[in-house]
Design a protein around this motif. Structure first.
Motif, PDB file in Angstrom:
ATOM      1  N   LEU A 146      -5.707  -0.836  26.970  1.00  0.00           N
ATOM      2  CA  LEU A 146      -6.821  -0.799  27.917  1.00  0.00           C
ATOM      3  C   LEU A 146      -8.038  -1.481  27.326  1.00  0.00           C
ATOM      4  O   LEU A 146      -8.389  -1.271  26.167  1.00  0.00           O
ATOM      5  N   ALA A 147      -8.705  -2.277  28.145  1.00  0.00           N
ATOM      6  CA  ALA A 147      -9.852  -3.041  27.673  1.00  0.00           C
ATOM      7  C   ALA A 147     -11.020  -2.124  27.346  1.00  0.00           C
ATOM      8  O   ALA A 147     -11.220  -1.099  28.010  1.00  0.00           O
ATOM      9  N   PRO A 148     -11.806  -2.477  26.320  1.00  0.00           N
ATOM     10  CA  PRO A 148     -13.013  -1.700  26.018  1.00  0.00           C
ATOM     11  C   PRO A 148     -13.918  -1.625  27.247  1.00  0.00           C
ATOM     12  O   PRO A 148     -14.041  -2.580  28.003  1.00  0.00           O
ATOM     13  N   GLY A 149     -14.525  -0.460  27.429  1.00  0.00           N
ATOM     14  CA  GLY A 149     -15.392  -0.264  28.577  1.00  0.00           C
ATOM     15  C   GLY A 149     -14.717   0.431  29.735  1.00  0.00           C
ATOM     16  O   GLY A 149     -15.376   1.031  30.575  1.00  0.00           O
ATOM     17  N   LEU A 150     -13.383   0.368  29.798  1.00  0.00           N
ATOM     18  CA  LEU A 150     -12.647   1.079  30.835  1.00  0.00           C
ATOM     19  C   LEU A 150     -12.431   2.525  30.408  1.00  0.00           C
ATOM     20  O   LEU A 150     -12.455   2.834  29.216  1.00  0.00           O
ATOM     21  N   PRO A 151     -12.232   3.446  31.371  1.00  0.00           N
ATOM     22  CA  PRO A 151     -11.843   4.799  30.979  1.00  0.00           C
ATOM     23  C   PRO A 151     -10.571   4.746  30.123  1.00  0.00           C
ATOM     24  O   PRO A 151      -9.592   4.102  30.501  1.00  0.00           O
ATOM     25  N   GLY A 152     -10.606   5.371  28.968  1.00  0.00           N
ATOM     26  CA  GLY A 152      -9.478   5.298  28.053  1.00  0.00           C
ATOM     27  C   GLY A 152      -9.509   4.065  27.174  1.00  0.00           C
ATOM     28  O   GLY A 152      -8.585   3.837  26.398  1.00  0.00           O
TER      29      GLY A 152
ATOM     30  N   VAL B   7      -8.096  -2.792  20.909  1.00  0.00           N
ATOM     31  CA  VAL B   7      -7.637  -1.912  21.987  1.00  0.00           C
ATOM     32  C   VAL B   7      -6.676  -0.845  21.453  1.00  0.00           C
ATOM     33  O   VAL B   7      -6.122  -0.968  20.367  1.00  0.00           O
ATOM     34  N   ASN B   8      -6.487   0.202  22.262  1.00  0.00           N
ATOM     35  CA  ASN B   8      -5.472   1.213  21.978  1.00  0.00           C
ATOM     36  C   ASN B   8      -4.113   0.522  21.889  1.00  0.00           C
ATOM     37  O   ASN B   8      -3.752  -0.272  22.759  1.00  0.00           O
TER      38      ASN B   8
END
Length: 210
Positions: free
Chosen positions: A22-28, A16-17
């Motif tokens: 933020l979880a992979p697949g979410l915006p950002g 993640v960032n």
């Protein structure tokens, strides 16, 4: 008999960032080239967390290395902090775009974790260090000093604010050297309550931070 070393394991959906988490697949939720990202798992590094503290940064640190692969293309991420449960690393500016596999090597090679790499994907650091809660925003005072923004020390119209984030995009200089001064080429817009703010600077201030 010698005890067997546990194999490093990356938990599912846990690259993640490093600022937003933020979880992979979410915006950002994608990882930007040149950004600081975090890997959560087990047996990823030494039991006690260690940080790289001087330049040039090494792609192999305390026995930890990270490979980013896409087909026959491979790039080495730079671990700046490593512990058994967490690694913070720099996604190389030349990492392949699109879906890649991220592998951690520490006393063996981990499972591959699918990660989507993009040119830029900003995430704001928060005061809690977990991606939750108020963003790390500081108010600039008239003498040039900074004070943490809060409900007790709020910003005022026209005041300069400083915020901390990662994911503004790749750099042309080596990722393992001190960051270049000046604005990055990625255009940056900041909106405060729906009102556009004037961006005076959008660049790097340091990379080897946990």
């Amino acid at each position: 008999a010698m005890a067997c070393q546990a194999k490093p394991t990356i938990f599912p959906h846990s690259v993640v960032n490093a600022a937003s988490y933020l979880a992979p697949g979410l915006p950002g939720g994608s990882i930007g080239q040149g950004s600081l990202f975090t890997i959560f798992g087990s047996a990823l590094g030494p039991p006690q967390g260690v940080s790289q503290s001087s330049f040039p940064l090494s792609t192999s640190f305390s026995g930890v290395s990270i490979q980013v692969t896409q087909g026959s293309a491979t790039a080495d991420a730079i671990p700046v902090y490593a512990s058994a449960g967490q690694i913070n690393a720099i996604m190389p500016s030349n990492a392949p775009l699109g879906w890649v596999s991220v592998w951690v090597t520490y006393n063996g090679k981990s499972n591959p974790s699918p990660v989507y790499v993009v040119h830029d994907s900003p995430g704001l650091f928060t005061f809690t260090g977990t991606g939750i809660g108020p963003a790390t925003v500081q108010n600039a005072l008239s003498g040039g000093s900074l004070i943490n923004n809060s409900t007790k020390v709020s910003a005022t119209p026209g005041q300069t604010e400083q915020m901390y984030l990662t994911g503004l995009g790749p750099i042309s200089a080596p990722d393992n050297q001190p960051p270049p001064a000046g604005n990055l080429t990625t255009p940056v817009e900041v909106w405060v309550g729906g009102v556009p703010a004037t961006v005076a600077y959008s660049g790097q201030i340091g990379r080897a931070h946990v």
